[in-house]
Motif scaffolding. Structure first.
Motif, PDB file in Angstrom:
ATOM      1  N   GLY A  91       4.416   9.665  30.690  1.00 55.48           N
ATOM      2  CA  GLY A  91       3.392   8.992  29.908  1.00 55.48           C
ATOM      3  C   GLY A  91       2.376   9.996  29.372  1.00 55.48           C
ATOM      4  O   GLY A  91       2.197  11.079  29.934  1.00 55.48           O
ATOM      5  N   VAL A  92       1.734   9.637  28.280  1.00 55.69           N
ATOM      6  CA  VAL A  92       0.735  10.501  27.636  1.00 55.69           C
ATOM      7  C   VAL A  92      -0.572   9.726  27.538  1.00 55.69           C
ATOM      8  O   VAL A  92      -0.582   8.562  27.143  1.00 55.69           O
ATOM      9  CB  VAL A  92       1.203  10.941  26.231  1.00 55.69           C
ATOM     10  CG1 VAL A  92       0.163  11.808  25.557  1.00 55.69           C
ATOM     11  CG2 VAL A  92       2.545  11.667  26.308  1.00 55.69           C
ATOM     12  N   LEU A  98      -0.397  16.327  21.820  1.00 61.75           N
ATOM     13  CA  LEU A  98       1.040  16.160  21.872  1.00 61.75           C
ATOM     14  C   LEU A  98       1.637  17.205  20.936  1.00 61.75           C
ATOM     15  O   LEU A  98       1.363  17.208  19.743  1.00 61.75           O
ATOM     16  CB  LEU A  98       1.392  14.745  21.411  1.00 61.75           C
ATOM     17  CG  LEU A  98       2.819  14.258  21.530  1.00 61.75           C
ATOM     18  CD1 LEU A  98       3.297  14.308  22.976  1.00 61.75           C
ATOM     19  CD2 LEU A  98       2.913  12.842  20.988  1.00 61.75           C
ATOM     20  N   GLU A  99       2.419  18.126  21.473  1.00 59.54           N
ATOM     21  CA  GLU A  99       2.944  19.250  20.690  1.00 59.54           C
ATOM     22  C   GLU A  99       4.465  19.195  20.666  1.00 59.54           C
ATOM     23  O   GLU A  99       5.095  18.876  21.671  1.00 59.54           O
ATOM     24  CB  GLU A  99       2.477  20.559  21.314  1.00 59.54           C
ATOM     25  CG  GLU A  99       2.818  21.770  20.495  1.00 59.54           C
ATOM     26  CD  GLU A  99       2.207  23.052  21.050  1.00 59.54           C
ATOM     27  OE1 GLU A  99       2.642  24.125  20.623  1.00 59.54           O
ATOM     28  OE2 GLU A  99       1.296  22.975  21.902  1.00 59.54           O
ATOM     29  N   ALA A 100       5.063  19.519  19.517  1.00 63.83           N
ATOM     30  CA  ALA A 100       6.518  19.512  19.368  1.00 63.83           C
ATOM     31  C   ALA A 100       7.053  20.923  19.208  1.00 63.83           C
ATOM     32  O   ALA A 100       6.566  21.687  18.378  1.00 63.83           O
ATOM     33  CB  ALA A 100       6.929  18.670  18.168  1.00 63.83           C
ATOM     34  N   GLU A 101       8.040  21.232  20.029  1.00 67.10           N
ATOM     35  CA  GLU A 101       8.803  22.470  19.890  1.00 67.10           C
ATOM     36  C   GLU A 101      10.156  22.053  19.325  1.00 67.10           C
ATOM     37  O   GLU A 101      10.821  21.174  19.879  1.00 67.10           O
ATOM     38  CB  GLU A 101       8.962  23.132  21.249  1.00 67.10           C
ATOM     39  CG  GLU A 101       9.692  24.446  21.193  1.00 67.10           C
ATOM     40  CD  GLU A 101       9.768  25.088  22.561  1.00 67.10           C
ATOM     41  OE1 GLU A 101      10.758  25.791  22.799  1.00 67.10           O
ATOM     42  OE2 GLU A 101       8.861  24.877  23.389  1.00 67.10           O
ATOM     43  N   ILE A 102      10.566  22.651  18.222  1.00 66.00           N
ATOM     44  CA  ILE A 102      11.725  22.170  17.476  1.00 66.00           C
ATOM     45  C   ILE A 102      12.711  23.304  17.242  1.00 66.00           C
ATOM     46  O   ILE A 102      12.316  24.454  17.043  1.00 66.00           O
ATOM     47  CB  ILE A 102      11.269  21.576  16.123  1.00 66.00           C
ATOM     48  CG1 ILE A 102      10.249  20.459  16.375  1.00 66.00           C
ATOM     49  CG2 ILE A 102      12.456  21.069  15.324  1.00 66.00           C
ATOM     50  CD1 ILE A 102       9.379  20.143  15.202  1.00 66.00           C
ATOM     51  N   THR A 117      11.361  18.864  21.443  1.00 65.09           N
ATOM     52  CA  THR A 117      10.782  18.554  22.747  1.00 65.09           C
ATOM     53  C   THR A 117       9.293  18.337  22.554  1.00 65.09           C
ATOM     54  O   THR A 117       8.617  19.199  21.993  1.00 65.09           O
ATOM     55  CB  THR A 117      11.013  19.719  23.736  1.00 65.09           C
ATOM     56  OG1 THR A 117      12.415  19.963  23.839  1.00 65.09           O
ATOM     57  CG2 THR A 117      10.443  19.393  25.104  1.00 65.09           C
ATOM     58  N   ALA A 118       8.797  17.185  22.979  1.00 71.86           N
ATOM     59  CA  ALA A 118       7.360  16.900  22.913  1.00 71.86           C
ATOM     60  C   ALA A 118       6.761  17.242  24.273  1.00 71.86           C
ATOM     61  O   ALA A 118       7.295  16.840  25.314  1.00 71.86           O
ATOM     62  CB  ALA A 118       7.107  15.440  22.573  1.00 71.86           C
ATOM     63  N   ARG A 119       5.662  17.991  24.229  1.00 77.48           N
ATOM     64  CA  ARG A 119       4.991  18.422  25.459  1.00 77.48           C
ATOM     65  C   ARG A 119       3.502  18.140  25.364  1.00 77.48           C
ATOM     66  O   ARG A 119       2.927  18.150  24.294  1.00 77.48           O
ATOM     67  CB  ARG A 119       5.157  19.931  25.643  1.00 77.48           C
ATOM     68  CG  ARG A 119       6.519  20.387  26.023  1.00 77.48           C
ATOM     69  CD  ARG A 119       6.511  21.905  26.321  1.00 77.48           C
ATOM     70  NE  ARG A 119       7.710  22.342  26.988  1.00 77.48           N
ATOM     71  CZ  ARG A 119       8.836  22.635  26.370  1.00 77.48           C
ATOM     72  NH1 ARG A 119       8.905  22.551  25.070  1.00 77.48           N
ATOM     73  NH2 ARG A 119       9.900  23.021  27.058  1.00 77.48           N
ATOM     74  N   VAL A 120       2.920  17.982  26.535  1.00 76.87           N
ATOM     75  CA  VAL A 120       1.469  18.028  26.687  1.00 76.87           C
ATOM     76  C   VAL A 120       1.258  19.180  27.656  1.00 76.87           C
ATOM     77  O   VAL A 120       1.638  19.092  28.825  1.00 76.87           O
ATOM     78  CB  VAL A 120       0.890  16.708  27.229  1.00 76.87           C
ATOM     79  CG1 VAL A 120      -0.587  16.876  27.537  1.00 76.87           C
ATOM     80  CG2 VAL A 120       1.114  15.578  26.227  1.00 76.87           C
ATOM     81  N   VAL A 124       6.892  18.298  29.793  1.00 79.77           N
ATOM     82  CA  VAL A 124       7.746  17.630  28.806  1.00 79.77           C
ATOM     83  C   VAL A 124       7.509  16.129  28.917  1.00 79.77           C
ATOM     84  O   VAL A 124       7.594  15.556  30.014  1.00 79.77           O
ATOM     85  CB  VAL A 124       9.240  17.953  29.054  1.00 79.77           C
ATOM     86  CG1 VAL A 124      10.133  17.133  28.135  1.00 79.77           C
ATOM     87  CG2 VAL A 124       9.503  19.442  28.866  1.00 79.77           C
ATOM     88  N   VAL A 125       7.189  15.488  27.790  1.00 83.34           N
ATOM     89  CA  VAL A 125       6.939  14.045  27.795  1.00 83.34           C
ATOM     90  C   VAL A 125       8.026  13.266  27.064  1.00 83.34           C
ATOM     91  O   VAL A 125       8.198  12.075  27.307  1.00 83.34           O
ATOM     92  CB  VAL A 125       5.540  13.708  27.238  1.00 83.34           C
ATOM     93  CG1 VAL A 125       4.452  14.342  28.111  1.00 83.34           C
ATOM     94  CG2 VAL A 125       5.388  14.132  25.793  1.00 83.34           C
ATOM     95  N   ALA A 126       8.761  13.925  26.169  1.00 82.68           N
ATOM     96  CA  ALA A 126       9.858  13.267  25.452  1.00 82.68           C
ATOM     97  C   ALA A 126      10.766  14.335  24.848  1.00 82.68           C
ATOM     98  O   ALA A 126      10.318  15.440  24.549  1.00 82.68           O
ATOM     99  CB  ALA A 126       9.327  12.353  24.349  1.00 82.68           C
TER     100      ALA A 126
END
Length: 139
Positions: A91-92, A98-102, A117-120, A124-126
């Protein structure tokens, strides 16, 4: 897509993103190696009834960030999401970045396969993977 003002933390708010202007804004930062990261600051309006970010907001962020990143791989005037699979891990909370590594998995003449990959922070959150259609003008 227009770059806005650079913020104190090095992120630039992008404008001219249509729906993402309403949801976001989408933030961008270029890393020293030339790679690009995208982010979104989570606000109260992104939360669901349980006080965490609604899955639809995370999906919208990932779909847009991954698509914008993929557009760097071709010179066509646009692209469209064909398929997007998202898995939610954590959960966020409001106030999080919310940051995306692509990464580009594969590119053909007509489609791009991407993973994000979405991270806080380091969490890893998603995760997401998908396929985008490169929209070339018809000859």
């Amino acid at each position: 897509m227009d770059a806005g003002k650079v913020m104190d933390d090095g992120w630039t708010a992008l404008s001219g993103q249509g729906y993402m202007d309403w949801v976001g804004p989408l933030l961008m930062r270029t890393l020293p190696d030339g790679d690009v990261r995208y982010a979104m600051r989570v606000e109260e309006r992104h939360l669901n009834g349980f006080g965490i970010v609604h899955g639809g907001a995370i999906m919208t962020f990932l779909d847009h960030a991954i698509g914008v990143y993929g557009s760097r791989t071709h010179d066509a005037p646009g692209q469209a999401t064909i398929n997007l699979n998202v898995s939610f891990v954590e959960g966020v909370m409001a106030g999080s970045l919310l940051e995306a590594e692509i990464e580009v998995v594969r590119t053909t003449r007509s489609v791009i396969f991407l993973r994000g990959t979405a991270r806080v922070g380091d969490t890893v959150v998603a995760t997401a993977d998908g396929v985008w259609k490169i929209r070339r003008p018809r000859s």
